[in-house]
Design a protein around this motif. Structure first.
Motif, PDB file in Angstrom:
ATOM      1  N   LYS A   1       0.826  -1.192   0.000  1.00 40.09           N
ATOM      2  CA  LYS A   1       0.000   0.000   0.000  1.00 40.09           C
ATOM      3  C   LYS A   1       0.862   1.244   0.000  1.00 40.09           C
ATOM      4  CE  LYS A   1      -3.729  -2.268   2.587  1.00 40.09           C
ATOM      5  NZ  LYS A   1      -4.566  -2.217   3.806  1.00 40.09           N
ATOM      6  N   THR A   2       0.249   2.374  -0.302  1.00 43.61           N
ATOM      7  CA  THR A   2       0.964   3.635  -0.319  1.00 43.61           C
ATOM      8  C   THR A   2       1.114   4.181   1.099  1.00 43.61           C
ATOM      9  OG1 THR A   2      -1.099   4.849  -0.658  1.00 43.61           O
ATOM     10  CG2 THR A   2       0.113   4.156  -2.626  1.00 43.61           C
ATOM     11  N   LEU A   3       1.878   5.260   1.208  1.00 43.13           N
ATOM     12  CA  LEU A   3       2.086   5.870   2.525  1.00 43.13           C
ATOM     13  C   LEU A   3       0.780   6.381   3.107  1.00 43.13           C
ATOM     14  CD1 LEU A   3       4.038   7.001   4.708  1.00 43.13           C
ATOM     15  CD2 LEU A   3       4.166   9.067   3.339  1.00 43.13           C
ATOM     16  N   LYS A   4      -0.062   6.973   2.269  1.00 41.65           N
ATOM     17  CA  LYS A   4      -1.333   7.518   2.759  1.00 41.65           C
ATOM     18  C   LYS A   4      -2.213   6.427   3.350  1.00 41.65           C
ATOM     19  CE  LYS A   4      -5.283  10.295   1.258  1.00 41.65           C
ATOM     20  NZ  LYS A   4      -5.931  10.983   0.117  1.00 41.65           N
ATOM     21  N   ALA A   5      -2.156   5.211   2.790  1.00 41.05           N
ATOM     22  CA  ALA A   5      -2.961   4.110   3.304  1.00 41.05           C
ATOM     23  C   ALA A   5      -2.358   3.485   4.558  1.00 41.05           C
ATOM     24  CB  ALA A   5      -3.128   3.036   2.228  1.00 41.05           C
TER      25      ALA A   5
END
Length: 271
Positions: free
Chosen positions: A92-96
């Motif tokens: 997943k990305t950092l935001k997730a």
């Protein structure tokens, strides 16, 4: 305190005179310095919104109890946060992975993900260092510079005001165009959309590189290094965890795949 009043400013009544006065928060006290915030993801949403102005305009406006003031908060913010479930998910990305809003994420210049990976040599060295500290057997490290020399160097670097050269301006425009194109095509799994804030971040990083080298001008090489830092820190962890698809529930055993599931490091004899 990690509340809105503890970070920015609060209006309190003086016990002796009975008049209202402004009590400075952490960002005001760290003016022209660095404000370190731990457990940044544990802050309430309303408290995170309170530092938007300080991170964007370097000021704090307060209007309470008949007091109207605009205070300076020209500080850099170094914040630390933990993943949502205690472990960083590489898929997943950092935001997730971090419980932070997009407006807050877009106001930071750089991000660094520290992964807790199992390494036999690193774990041994960490454990040995902690035990030596508790047993008072840790030896001092010989540093090439003294504390006074580092403080003198930092004071001199902060006093510099480097100027952008025409060549550096051309490189900055080209680098920003590359970031925008990668974001528009969906090639980058970034934590936020690439906006003018990232252009300002690139300018600040380029000027910081010039101060680091005690240079009066921002060279194109400093801009390229700032672009590399910004592109690498718009987080995308390259390697992903190995996952296996689970068998569908209710599927007859004869219709399931007869291929064996091979885990990393195992050997299967086909005979």
């Amino acid at each position: 305190a990690s509340s809105a009043a503890g970070l920015t400013a609060a209006v309190q009544r003086d016990q002796e005179t009975g008049e209202y006065c402004i009590e400075a928060g952490a960002l005001m006290l760290a003016d022209n310095g660095i404000c370190c915030i731990d457990e940044f993801d544990k802050m309430d949403q309303s408290d995170q919104v309170a530092i938007h102005e300080a991170m964007e305009q370097q000021t704090i406006s307060i209007t309470k109890a008949g007091i109207q003031a605009t205070l300076n908060a020209r500080s850099s913010i170094l914040a630390a946060a933990n993943p949502i479930y205690g472990r960083y998910d590489r898929t997943k990305t950092l935001k997730a992975n971090v419980a932070l809003s997009a407006p807050i994420l877009s106001r930071f210049d750089l991000f660094f993900v520290v992964l807790d990976e199992c390494d036999e040599v690193a774990d041994y060295n960490v454990a040995k260092h902690i035990l030596d500290v508790h047993r008072c057997q840790e030896e001092a490290v010989q540093v090439p510079f003294t504390k006074e020399q580092m403080q003198r160097y930092i004071r001199f670097a902060k006093a510099l005001n480097p100027k952008l050269t025409p060549e550096s301006q051309t490189v900055i425009v080209d680098c920003y165009r590359k970031l925008r194109q990668g974001d528009a095509l969906g090639r980058s799994r970034t934590a936020y959309r690439i906006t003018v804030r990232q252009l300002e971040s690139m300018i600040r990083l380029s000027e910081a590189m010039a101060r680091l080298h005690c240079d009066d001008f921002v060279r194109p090489s400093y801009v390229r290094e700032a672009f590399r830092l910004l592109r690498k820190s718009i987080i995308h962890v390259e390697t992903e965890d190995v996952t296996f698809e689970e068998e569908e529930e209710g599927e007859p055993p004869e219709e399931r795949s007869s291929s064996p599931v091979v885990h990393p490091g195992e050997y299967v004899d086909e005979n």
